[in-house]
Design an enzyme around this catalytic site. Structure first.
Site, PDB file in Angstrom:
ATOM      1  CG  ASP A   1       1.182   2.377   5.155  1.00 29.29           C
ATOM      2  OD1 ASP A   1       0.646   1.865   6.146  1.00 29.29           O
ATOM      3  OD2 ASP A   1       2.366   2.743   5.133  1.00 29.29           O
TER       4      ASP A   1
ATOM      5  N   PRO B   1       0.812  -1.218   0.000  1.00 31.39           N
ATOM      6  CG  PRO B   1       0.086  -0.955   2.195  1.00 31.39           C
ATOM      7  CD  PRO B   1       0.803  -1.909   1.299  1.00 31.39           C
TER       8      PRO B   1
ATOM      9  CE  LYS C   1      16.644   9.497  -1.805  1.00 32.94           C
ATOM     10  NZ  LYS C   1      17.026   8.978  -0.503  1.00 32.94           N
TER      11      LYS C   1
ATOM     12  CD1 TRP D   1       8.176  -0.226   9.405  1.00 31.78           C
ATOM     13  CD2 TRP D   1       7.366  -0.890   7.447  1.00 31.78           C
ATOM     14  NE1 TRP D   1       8.651   0.633   8.454  1.00 31.78           N
ATOM     15  CE2 TRP D   1       8.167   0.242   7.242  1.00 31.78           C
ATOM     16  CE3 TRP D   1       6.736  -1.474   6.358  1.00 31.78           C
ATOM     17  CZ2 TRP D   1       8.371   0.788   5.989  1.00 31.78           C
ATOM     18  CZ3 TRP D   1       6.938  -0.930   5.103  1.00 31.78           C
ATOM     19  CH2 TRP D   1       7.746   0.194   4.929  1.00 31.78           C
TER      20      TRP D   1
ATOM     21  CE  LYS E   1       6.622  15.973  -4.912  1.00 31.56           C
ATOM     22  NZ  LYS E   1       5.547  15.409  -4.127  1.00 31.56           N
TER      23      LYS E   1
ATOM     24  CD  GLN F   1       8.878  -0.661   1.424  1.00 29.30           C
ATOM     25  OE1 GLN F   1       8.224  -1.282   2.248  1.00 29.30           O
ATOM     26  NE2 GLN F   1       9.090   0.636   1.510  1.00 29.30           N
TER      27      GLN F   1
END
Length: 1118
Positions: free
Chosen positions: A89, A50, A661, A588, A664, A624
């Site tokens: 999530d 999610p 990377k 988690w 914004k 993850q």
RNA sequence: GGGCCUGUAGCUCAGGUGGUUAGAGCGCUACACUGAUAAUGUAGAGGUCCGUGGUUCGAGUCCACGCAGGCCCA
């Protein structure tokens, strides 16, 4: 819509295609039907990891979700039913921090400035802030997932399943309360988050007493080597600390396995006693300086203390050595007081050996846990185990010499007072006297302070709930081996290593917005109860109401979140009040619980859950590994003794085109909506999968997407447009019978063979979770095989004027059918990666032919390989044709002869009859492609062949290794006679050094790289020579072709239709040109759809055309 | 500091089990082609295969140690 004509496009805008196809899908419920129509079929289970909707989607989400989507679509086309439930999530720290920032509050204000109820309500709203953006994003990128019935982790049914799982752990004794080491402020009496610790000004330079302590080694088998040279003087291990107050809590020492250590013979500077010391080799110079004084001469009190290095060994040799407890106030069981390895040990500071106090350091705790070493704990008045420093920062009574003393200055004592002695100093003095301190000195370093009280922070054990994952370590490792990881290294390395070094899962979070821990306790902690469902809680509350602890029973819509759940007071077996443990659980755990909680298992949908567990496939970012991948694995492994997923792709990051990377803040983030609107989701998806393997980081460059759009989609669309243009003219609708194999040309058989090879290749690649391989194969087929070779070579067949009804059209029908099949199959193979365009292409084809009954490519089935159509021999032949054509092109180039100029012949040296047959099969193609009239094969009998032999290194190398250099040279120098011996199948004797070697034909490769007197080119084993003489006839033909070309251009300029007829008038020119026109009149007329070609004496209104050095006046009449 | 990944042409990437001319696309340069045409083809230039050692007759490929970048963890 005209269902008899293939749709023709002026140009194609992939962004717009996306919109239109999406509208079609929605209107016709294609996604829903792709699931419904597979009812009863074998299932393929996918779990959606999610996302959190509290931020807007980025371009990296296109990557992540394309990887997911591809395999769900592929498996659907393979006939499986692929249900995929979406999810959100919703809990956790990021949401909380976002809300705090928006409200301008801190964690301390929650419960005072804002009620917990209001705060959590804010979180609930904030977390779905960008849900609409996400839904739009999901649709526009073509990610198929059920958005109508998503699981949401804050919903009660979800949380109830989570509670069920927690209770399952609890009942198995796998959920327990322990402690973790966290920053703690004794002055404020509260723990501090890392967030709070990072406040400016928290870290401050302070002068502390540091000590290098001597830990005396226990003499036994393991440590005997240290006494090898001197067994009279005791051996000590030196360890340095800036917090001497933690020394009574020492329970182990850590060394670096790869660090080199030495044993030094010297004297203690405070007691003058002889000692042997262990420390890191690199740090010897920090503690010892060279002196004239020797060990033998040393007198107690000498300023210069002599030392000598006795032996050297690595950290590994020290592991497992026992030592005597330094400050034996609290006895401990073994394996305490042992040397262990620590990955955090460096030789930057100290002695290269680190003192571990399990209760007062995070590394210390982790390491001790790993090796089963107990911490130094005492029992408080209630019999509960507590550390040797109390919550106010004072030593407990058991530390007799220092009982009640504050370990840091928490009493505002005047440190400038000459009589002030800090606890650290007092400890140091004691150790000096006991010959346990090697060196004591002031040390200035940066140390964290509480932002509220300004007092030093301690790392201190605080209560925490854990899942005892270590109890299942071996099983989890074992189960992991059943999982197919892409890439494999993430499974064995990153994930596997992490499982090998597993520590218990710390579940506790002291926050507000999350799933509360469903454990209630009596005040004296004697009794505790774990609740596993709403019903259970409700019933417990009824008891509580009866008892008078609570006023009202739980309402049916009771919210399990804080603060409501905190207000629930339960009744213990002997009638006492029980209160909830205030912790929330790690978010988690929420996401790891999704296989069960998404179906509200076991309260509902038991059957659904069982068919959908474990997942066949999941995919998430490699970040993850210790997040979702682990929590899924741990819960499934520990409670269900199963893997949670069978196949997993752990994909890399999406970076900007320079490899940085995206963020914004830095302004280098790419807006996915812009990209998809301008270039299309298909091109974006195709680029992301095709450019690099998903598990490698992707340097996202918009220019790459443009290239994909132009090169792949442009070419494919062009091929379709070509097909549609002529198919419409001829009325080809694929209604007639399948063309008989004998009516197919060699190139038809070839492209069909290539097509089937492609199906096989793509299917296998998807099956093995190698999407990049699949995409590249499709791309190569479309661009190289289909467009640049098949269509180019067969264009003539499509504009043949024969109508489809006549017998002469059999060849034309074969061509149309072949091209149609290729396009249809390409649409299907591409559908999972480029779902929009592929669907358009499929429907544009299928609407006219009606050959399949599916409304969308996504409802159709993946193409089946027809092995009988794969003809590898033919594919090899065609490769030869391509190779030879390319060589001839390069020869023409070299001699500056354009392709329009016909030439007589090419020569090809033939060493094997079989090669000749292969080339002969494609001779027509080659001649057409390179515009020569004849191919002549040159063999041995011609006498002009020059042969050479090349060694077969692979074969010979294994046999004659060391002789290879010389042998290779000899083979290269073989003359005609020697080669002939081999060709006749006889053995050839060769002397290399003092050895004799017998060679056969298979040991060498015989090639002909040259034909004396000819212009040749070669590549691999193929050599081509070109006859470059241009005869009068050839020249004329060349001119005729030029004329055709120019007239065609004129026709186009005039806007004539392909079928329009014309009349050509050309002004008289020089003799060569006139003769060229006369003798090729028929050819020119045929090519240009001309009814007549007239040569006029003078042309006043003609157009002047230039062809190299010829100027031609031409007039075209309609 | 540890684990894992990556490093090949200006850029993005291919290069089973070691085998002798290291490939593709883009970009660049030149030329050609032109009823697929806002397309296309051919050729050329462009390489210390990150470095250093080692194994081997032979290393982009295997081993060791480094260097650089990335991710995760400390």
């Amino acid at each position: 819509m005209d269902k008899t004509r293939y749709k023709e496009y002026k140009s194609i805008d992939l962004g717009q295609v996306g919109e239109e196809v999406l509208a079609f899908w929605l209107k016709n419920r294609i996604f829903e039907r792709s699931v419904e129509e597979r009812e009863g079929a074998e299932t393929f289970t996918f779990y959606e990891g999610p996302p959190s909707a509290n931020g807007t989607p980025g371009i990296h989400h296109v990557m992540a979700r394309t990887v997911k989507d591809i395999f769900c679509r592929y498996k659907t086309m393979k006939g499986y039913q692929v249900k995929r439930k979406g999810g959100w999530d919703t809990h956790g720290l990021p949401v909380e921090l976002q809300v705090e920032k928006e409200l301008g509050i801190t964690k301390d204000d929650i419960g005072t400035k804002i009620s917990v109820a209001d705060y959590n309500e804010k979180c609930r709203n904030a977390v779905m802030k960008y849900k609409d953006d996400w839904d739009r994003f999901t649709q526009e990128m073509g990610y198929w997932v059920d958005l109508d019935n998503p699981y949401i982790t804050f919903e009660r049914s979800y949380m109830e399943s989570v509670w069920y799982l927690l209770k399952s752990f609890y009942q198995k004794g796998l959920l327990y309360k322990g402690y973790t080491i966290q920053p703690y402020s004794p002055a404020a009496g509260t723990g501090l988050s890392s967030h709070e610790l990072n406040q400016p000004g928290c870290y401050r330079m302070v002068k502390d007493t540091s000590i290098v302590a001597q830990f005396q080694v226990e003499r036994n088998e393991r440590s005997e080597f240290l006494y090898k040279f001197d067994d009279q003087v005791p051996v000590y291990i030196l360890a340095w600390t800036t917090t001497p107050w933690t020394l009574p809590a020492n329970s182990a020492l850590a060394v670096g396995s790869k660090i080199q250590y030495v044993l030094v013979r010297t004297f203690n500077q405070y007691t003058h006693e002889p000692v042997q010391l262990v420390l890191a080799k690199d740090l010897v110079s920090r503690y010892f300086t060279a002196t004239e004084n020797t060990i033998e001469d040393y007198q107690p009190g000498d300023k210069d203390i002599p030392y000598s290095l006795i032996q050297e060994f690595s950290g590994k040799d020290l592991i497992g050595i026992d030592y005597q407890q330094l400050m034996p106030y609290v006895p401990l069981d073994k394996p305490a007081f042992t040397v262990v390895p620590g990955d955090f040990v460096t030789t930057e500071e100290g002695t290269g050996i680190v003192h571990l106090s399990k209760t007062f350091g995070a590394d210390d705790y982790r390491t001790c846990e790993q090796y089963g070493i107990p911490g130094v704990l005492v029992k408080d008045s209630e019999g509960k185990e507590v550390p040797i420093v109390d919550k106010k920062g004072r030593f407990v009574d058991e530390i007799t010499d220092f009982a009640g003393m504050y370990v840091k200055n928490y009493q505002d004592e005047d440190e400038s007072d000459p009589n002030y002695r800090s606890t650290d100093v007092l400890i140091s003095i004691k150790l000096k006297e006991e010959n346990k301190a090697f060196k004591v000195e002031k040390y200035e370093h940066s140390y964290p302070h509480c932002w509220r009280t300004d007092k030093p922070v301690l790392y201190y054990p605080l209560d925490s709930w854990f899942i005892k994952t270590t109890a299942f370590k071996d099983r989890l490792v074992e189960l992991n081996q059943k999982i197919n990881w892409k890439p494999a290294s993430t499974g064995t390395g990153r994930f596997g290593n992490w499982l090998e070094n597993l520590v218990d899962w710390n579940l506790s979070r002291s926050r507000f917005w999350g799933t509360p821990l469903p454990i209630w306790k009596t005040e004296d902690s004697k009794e505790e109860r774990c609740i596993g469902s709403f019903q259970e809680l409700k019933e417990a509350v009824e008891v509580s109401v009866a008892k008078g602890f609570m006023d009202n029973p739980l309402p049916e819509d009771f919210d399990l979140h804080r603060p409501y759940v905190d207000e629930v007071v339960l009744v213990s077996t002997n009638g006492e009040r029980m209160f909830r443990e205030p912790d929330l659980i790690d978010v988690w755990f929420d996401s790891g619980a999704m296989p069960y909680a998404q179906w509200h298992y076991p309260f509902q949908n038991e059957g659904t859950f069982e068919t959908a567990f474990p997942a066949d496939y999941i995919a998430e970012g490699v970040d993850q590994t210790r997040g979702w991948f682990f929590t899924l694995h741990a819960i499934a492994g520990m409670l269900f003794d199963s893997v949670a997923f069978k196949n997993v792709i752990a994909h890399g990051l999406v970076l900007d085109k320079n490899g940085n990377k995206m963020s914004k803040r830095l302004g280098n983030a790419v807006d996915p909506f812009d990209t998809m609107n301008s270039l299309g989701a298909d091109a974006t998806r195709w680029y992301m999968i095709g450019n690099a393997n998903p598990w490698d980081n992707l340097k996202f460059d918009i220019a790459g997407v443009e290239e994909v759009k132009r090169r792949f989609f442009g070419t494919l669309q062009n091929t379709y447009a070509f097909f549609a243009l002529y198919a419409n003219i001829d009325g080809f609708q694929y209604q007639e019978d399948e063309a008989a194999p004998e009516h197919l040309k060699e190139s038809d058989h070839w492209i069909i063979s290539r097509l089937n090879s492609l199906i096989k290749d793509v299917d296998a690649s998807f099956e093995e979770y190698e999407p990049t391989r699949a995409v590249r194969a499709i791309q190569d087929f479309v661009i190289d095989d289909l467009s640049n070779w098949y269509v180019r070579l067969n264009r003539k067949r499509f504009w043949d004027p024969a109508s489809l009804e006549t017998k002469a059209s059999l060849d034309k029908v074969a061509a149309y059918q072949t091209l149609y099949k290729c396009l249809k199959v390409v649409a299907k193979l591409s559908a999972s990666v480029a779902p929009f365009y592929a669907d358009l292409l499929y429907r544009d084809l299928n609407t006219v032919s009606g050959r399949e009954s599916h409304d969308s490519v996504h409802l159709s089935l993946f193409p089946e390989v027809e092995e009988s159509n794969i003809n590898l021999d033919l594919e090899a032949k065609m490769r030869l044709a391509q190779q030879i054509s390319s060589l001839v092109h390069s020869l023409r180039k070299k001699h500056r002869i354009k392709v329009r100029q016909p030439l007589t012949k090419i020569l090809i040296p033939i060493l094997r009859e079989s090669t000749k047959h292969q080339i002969q099969a494609v001779e027509e193609l080659i001649k057409w492609e390179v515009n020569v009239k004849e191919i002549e094969y040159v063999d041995d009998t011609s006498g002009i062949l020059v042969k050479k032999a090349k060694p077969n290194f692979r074969k010979l190398g294994q046999l004659y290794g060391p002789l290879m250099k010389e042998l290779g040279q000899k083979i290269r120098n073989f003359h005609h006679d020697e080669i002939q011996v081999l060709e006749q199948g006889s053995q050839l004797e060769v002397h290399v050094g003092d050895q004799t070697v017998y060679l056969t034909e298979e040991d060498v490769e015989i090639v002909s790289e040259d034909i004396p007197g000819w212009s040749v080119a070669n590549e691999g084993a193929i050599t081509v020579a070109l006859d470059i003489t241009i005869t009068e006839d050839l020249k004329q033909e060349g001119i005729a072709r030029d004329v055709v070309n120019r007239v065609q251009n004129l026709r186009k300029e005039m806007g004539l239709n392909v079928q329009d007829k014309i009349n050509i008038v050309i002004e008289k020119n020089n003799n060569l040109v006139n003769r060229a026109l006369e003798s090729n009149q028929e050819y020119i007329c045929k090519e240009t759809q001309a009814l007549s070609l007239e040569i006029a004496e003078e042309l006043t209104d003609g157009k002047l055309l230039e062809m190299d050095d010829i100027k031609l006046k031409v007039k075209i009449g309609v």
